[in-house]
Design a protein around this motif. Structure first.
Motif, PDB file in Angstrom:
ATOM      1  N   ARG A 135     -15.812  -1.600  -6.564  1.00 25.76           N
ATOM      2  CA  ARG A 135     -16.265  -1.379  -5.192  1.00 25.76           C
ATOM      3  C   ARG A 135     -15.676  -2.407  -4.219  1.00 25.76           C
ATOM      4  O   ARG A 135     -15.877  -2.309  -3.016  1.00 25.76           O
ATOM      5  N   LEU A 136     -14.976  -3.424  -4.754  1.00 25.26           N
ATOM      6  CA  LEU A 136     -14.446  -4.492  -3.920  1.00 25.26           C
ATOM      7  C   LEU A 136     -12.944  -4.617  -4.124  1.00 25.26           C
ATOM      8  O   LEU A 136     -12.437  -4.396  -5.221  1.00 25.26           O
ATOM      9  N   ARG A 137     -12.223  -4.982  -3.063  1.00 26.99           N
ATOM     10  CA  ARG A 137     -10.776  -5.102  -3.175  1.00 26.99           C
ATOM     11  C   ARG A 137     -10.242  -6.125  -2.174  1.00 26.99           C
ATOM     12  O   ARG A 137     -10.736  -6.226  -1.050  1.00 26.99           O
ATOM     13  N   LEU A 138      -9.251  -6.904  -2.607  1.00 27.63           N
ATOM     14  CA  LEU A 138      -8.528  -7.819  -1.731  1.00 27.63           C
ATOM     15  C   LEU A 138      -7.273  -7.130  -1.215  1.00 27.63           C
ATOM     16  O   LEU A 138      -6.521  -6.539  -1.997  1.00 27.63           O
ATOM     17  N   PHE A 139      -7.029  -7.188   0.079  1.00 26.38           N
ATOM     18  CA  PHE A 139      -5.812  -6.659   0.676  1.00 26.38           C
ATOM     19  C   PHE A 139      -5.089  -7.816   1.366  1.00 26.38           C
ATOM     20  O   PHE A 139      -5.638  -8.437   2.276  1.00 26.38           O
ATOM     21  N   CYS A 140      -3.852  -8.101   0.927  1.00 23.72           N
ATOM     22  CA  CYS A 140      -3.115  -9.249   1.446  1.00 23.72           C
ATOM     23  C   CYS A 140      -1.787  -8.796   2.038  1.00 23.72           C
ATOM     24  O   CYS A 140      -1.034  -8.055   1.393  1.00 23.72           O
ATOM     25  N   GLY A 141      -1.514  -9.242   3.258  1.00 22.31           N
ATOM     26  CA  GLY A 141      -0.311  -8.850   3.962  1.00 22.31           C
ATOM     27  C   GLY A 141       0.919  -9.626   3.520  1.00 22.31           C
ATOM     28  O   GLY A 141       0.837 -10.548   2.702  1.00 22.31           O
ATOM     29  N   PRO A 142       2.080  -9.290   4.063  1.00 22.90           N
ATOM     30  CA  PRO A 142       3.337  -9.936   3.687  1.00 22.90           C
ATOM     31  C   PRO A 142       3.344 -11.414   4.054  1.00 22.90           C
ATOM     32  O   PRO A 142       2.794 -11.821   5.079  1.00 22.90           O
ATOM     33  N   SER A 143       3.922 -12.228   3.174  1.00 24.15           N
ATOM     34  CA  SER A 143       4.076 -13.671   3.377  1.00 24.15           C
ATOM     35  C   SER A 143       2.749 -14.415   3.360  1.00 24.15           C
ATOM     36  O   SER A 143       2.713 -15.613   3.651  1.00 24.15           O
ATOM     37  N   GLU A 203      -1.235  -5.590  -2.223  1.00 24.12           N
ATOM     38  CA  GLU A 203      -0.331  -6.070  -1.179  1.00 24.12           C
ATOM     39  C   GLU A 203      -0.029  -4.924  -0.195  1.00 24.12           C
ATOM     40  O   GLU A 203       0.100  -3.774  -0.594  1.00 24.12           O
ATOM     41  N   PHE A 204       0.073  -5.265   1.096  1.00 28.99           N
ATOM     42  CA  PHE A 204       0.484  -4.265   2.085  1.00 28.99           C
ATOM     43  C   PHE A 204       1.516  -4.883   3.027  1.00 28.99           C
ATOM     44  O   PHE A 204       1.546  -6.098   3.232  1.00 28.99           O
ATOM     45  N   GLU A 205       2.368  -4.034   3.588  1.00 27.48           N
ATOM     46  CA  GLU A 205       3.455  -4.504   4.444  1.00 27.48           C
ATOM     47  C   GLU A 205       3.197  -4.247   5.927  1.00 27.48           C
ATOM     48  O   GLU A 205       3.576  -5.055   6.772  1.00 27.48           O
ATOM     49  N   THR A 206       2.578  -3.130   6.244  1.00 28.38           N
ATOM     50  CA  THR A 206       2.363  -2.744   7.634  1.00 28.38           C
ATOM     51  C   THR A 206       0.922  -2.279   7.824  1.00 28.38           C
ATOM     52  O   THR A 206       0.179  -2.082   6.852  1.00 28.38           O
ATOM     53  N   ARG A 207       0.532  -2.079   9.062  1.00 31.17           N
ATOM     54  CA  ARG A 207      -0.803  -1.552   9.359  1.00 31.17           C
ATOM     55  C   ARG A 207      -0.982  -0.167   8.732  1.00 31.17           C
ATOM     56  O   ARG A 207      -2.031   0.132   8.142  1.00 31.17           O
ATOM     57  N   GLU A 208       0.047   0.661   8.836  1.00 35.14           N
ATOM     58  CA  GLU A 208      -0.025   2.003   8.253  1.00 35.14           C
ATOM     59  C   GLU A 208      -0.140   1.930   6.737  1.00 35.14           C
ATOM     60  O   GLU A 208      -0.867   2.719   6.105  1.00 35.14           O
ATOM     61  N   ASP A 209       0.568   0.976   6.142  1.00 37.03           N
ATOM     62  CA  ASP A 209       0.498   0.782   4.691  1.00 37.03           C
ATOM     63  C   ASP A 209      -0.908   0.361   4.277  1.00 37.03           C
ATOM     64  O   ASP A 209      -1.448   0.837   3.273  1.00 37.03           O
ATOM     65  N   LEU A 210      -1.520  -0.523   5.058  1.00 38.55           N
ATOM     66  CA  LEU A 210      -2.894  -0.950   4.770  1.00 38.55           C
ATOM     67  C   LEU A 210      -3.848   0.237   4.816  1.00 38.55           C
ATOM     68  O   LEU A 210      -4.698   0.405   3.931  1.00 38.55           O
ATOM     69  N   LEU A 211      -3.725   1.077   5.851  1.00 42.36           N
ATOM     70  CA  LEU A 211      -4.621   2.220   5.979  1.00 42.36           C
ATOM     71  C   LEU A 211      -4.446   3.198   4.816  1.00 42.36           C
ATOM     72  O   LEU A 211      -5.433   3.735   4.289  1.00 42.36           O
ATOM     73  N   ALA A 212      -3.199   3.415   4.387  1.00 42.79           N
ATOM     74  CA  ALA A 212      -2.947   4.326   3.273  1.00 42.79           C
ATOM     75  C   ALA A 212      -3.552   3.783   1.979  1.00 42.79           C
ATOM     76  O   ALA A 212      -4.177   4.522   1.205  1.00 42.79           O
ATOM     77  N   LYS A 213      -3.392   2.485   1.749  1.00 38.25           N
ATOM     78  CA  LYS A 213      -3.923   1.893   0.516  1.00 38.25           C
ATOM     79  C   LYS A 213      -5.440   1.744   0.583  1.00 38.25           C
ATOM     80  O   LYS A 213      -6.126   1.825  -0.446  1.00 38.25           O
ATOM     81  N   ALA A 214      -5.972   1.556   1.781  1.00 36.51           N
ATOM     82  CA  ALA A 214      -7.426   1.541   1.937  1.00 36.51           C
ATOM     83  C   ALA A 214      -8.002   2.917   1.608  1.00 36.51           C
ATOM     84  O   ALA A 214      -9.068   3.027   0.975  1.00 36.51           O
ATOM     85  N   GLN A 215      -7.308   3.962   2.026  1.00 36.88           N
ATOM     86  CA  GLN A 215      -7.761   5.318   1.714  1.00 36.88           C
ATOM     87  C   GLN A 215      -7.789   5.554   0.197  1.00 36.88           C
ATOM     88  O   GLN A 215      -8.760   6.106  -0.330  1.00 36.88           O
ATOM     89  N   GLN A 216      -6.754   5.099  -0.498  1.00 36.97           N
ATOM     90  CA  GLN A 216      -6.727   5.231  -1.950  1.00 36.97           C
ATOM     91  C   GLN A 216      -7.912   4.509  -2.581  1.00 36.97           C
ATOM     92  O   GLN A 216      -8.570   5.028  -3.492  1.00 36.97           O
ATOM     93  N   PHE A 217      -8.173   3.305  -2.092  1.00 38.19           N
ATOM     94  CA  PHE A 217      -9.292   2.507  -2.594  1.00 38.19           C
ATOM     95  C   PHE A 217     -10.620   3.218  -2.367  1.00 38.19           C
ATOM     96  O   PHE A 217     -11.453   3.339  -3.285  1.00 38.19           O
ATOM     97  N   LEU A 218     -10.834   3.729  -1.160  1.00 35.39           N
ATOM     98  CA  LEU A 218     -12.103   4.373  -0.831  1.00 35.39           C
ATOM     99  C   LEU A 218     -12.298   5.684  -1.601  1.00 35.39           C
ATOM    100  O   LEU A 218     -13.423   6.010  -1.998  1.00 35.39           O
ATOM    101  N   VAL A 219     -11.226   6.419  -1.807  1.00 36.14           N
ATOM    102  CA  VAL A 219     -11.315   7.639  -2.619  1.00 36.14           C
ATOM    103  C   VAL A 219     -11.728   7.291  -4.044  1.00 36.14           C
ATOM    104  O   VAL A 219     -12.572   7.973  -4.643  1.00 36.14           O
ATOM    105  N   ASN A 220     -11.162   6.227  -4.592  1.00 35.02           N
ATOM    106  CA  ASN A 220     -11.523   5.810  -5.942  1.00 35.02           C
ATOM    107  C   ASN A 220     -12.974   5.359  -6.023  1.00 35.02           C
ATOM    108  O   ASN A 220     -13.661   5.620  -7.014  1.00 35.02           O
ATOM    109  N   VAL A 221     -13.461   4.688  -4.974  1.00 30.73           N
ATOM    110  CA  VAL A 221     -14.868   4.284  -4.934  1.00 30.73           C
ATOM    111  C   VAL A 221     -15.772   5.514  -4.933  1.00 30.73           C
ATOM    112  O   VAL A 221     -16.770   5.576  -5.663  1.00 30.73           O
ATOM    113  N   GLU A 222     -15.411   6.492  -4.108  1.00 26.57           N
ATOM    114  CA  GLU A 222     -16.221   7.721  -4.032  1.00 26.57           C
ATOM    115  C   GLU A 222     -16.242   8.449  -5.373  1.00 26.57           C
ATOM    116  O   GLU A 222     -17.306   8.883  -5.835  1.00 26.57           O
ATOM    117  N   ARG A 223     -15.097   8.553  -6.009  1.00 27.20           N
ATOM    118  CA  ARG A 223     -15.031   9.219  -7.312  1.00 27.20           C
ATOM    119  C   ARG A 223     -15.817   8.448  -8.356  1.00 27.20           C
ATOM    120  O   ARG A 223     -16.524   9.036  -9.182  1.00 27.20           O
TER     121      ARG A 223
END
Length: 212
Positions: free
Chosen positions: A142-150, A169-189
């Motif tokens: 249910r918990l996840r660390l998201f860390c940007g470039p550098s 790890e994420f590179e851009t704002r769009e990348d963060l949102l996409a990976k956050a969606q994956q995380f939240l879908v996995n939490v829901e499942r």
């Protein structure tokens, strides 16, 4: 959850005013949008914008701790409020406890002094440290660390081996949102499959008095 203040080169260098910008280039923090009237780089505004994107694009009830107006102990003392107040750490624990999912977001722009210890304290509240013999109070997925470039922080880097919370790890704002969606879908499942309960912290004496 993440740092609320942006690093400004003027904190460390006398000639920072000669730079084109005293702030790091960052996928979330924008100096044109996230600097206060008194010149302070405000990562909190950047995180609030990320929450707005999550709400709009994913339809989740995303928020940061400061969205809920709870006075701290110091604010109660300074203003004479007739309520007990709550420390920032206790607020973070309480909100993380009742949330379906918790994201810790860090980028190179943020000042992380103290934030690593706060994250560890929050995770420790749920008995997630590997050596803790007590039962976990909140499933690690249910918990996840998201860390940007550098981004680099020794204390944050140790969260995964110490607490078993995955780092993404994420590179851009769009990348963060996409990976956050994956995380939240996995939490829901996971919740549908395992019936994960939400941990409710015990009521403290001050909270009992307040309810009376």
């Amino acid at each position: 959850m993440g740092p609320y203040t942006a690093f400004n080169a003027a904190y460390a260098y006398d000639d920072a005013d000669e730079l084109r910008s005293p702030y790091f280039g960052d996928p979330l923090f924008d100096p044109d949008e996230h600097v206060t009237d008194d010149g302070r780089g405000d990562i909190e505004r950047a995180l609030a914008d990320v929450c707005a994107d999550l709400r709009e694009e994913l339809g989740v009830r995303a928020f940061i701790a400061t969205d809920i107006d709870i006075p701290t102990k110091r604010q109660v003392e300074e203003t004479g409020l007739d309520e007990p107040g709550m420390t920032p750490l206790d607020q973070s624990v309480e909100l993380a406890a009742v949330s379906d999912a918790v994201m810790f977001v860090f980028t190179a722009a943020g000042l992380t002094t103290g934030v690593g210890s706060e994250v560890g304290a929050v995770l420790g509240e749920f008995n997630l440290r590997w050596k803790d013999p007590a039962d976990e109070r909140k499933p690690r997925p249910r918990l996840r660390l998201f860390c940007g470039p550098s981004f680099g922080s020794a204390s944050i880097d140790e969260i995964t081996p110490a607490y078993g919370v995955d780092r993404i790890e994420f590179e851009t704002r769009e990348d963060l949102l996409a990976k956050a969606q994956q995380f939240l879908v996995n939490v829901e499942r996971g919740a549908q499959r395992n019936g994960w309960p939400i941990y409710r912290p015990p009521v403290t004496a001050s909270e009992t008095d307040r309810k009376r």
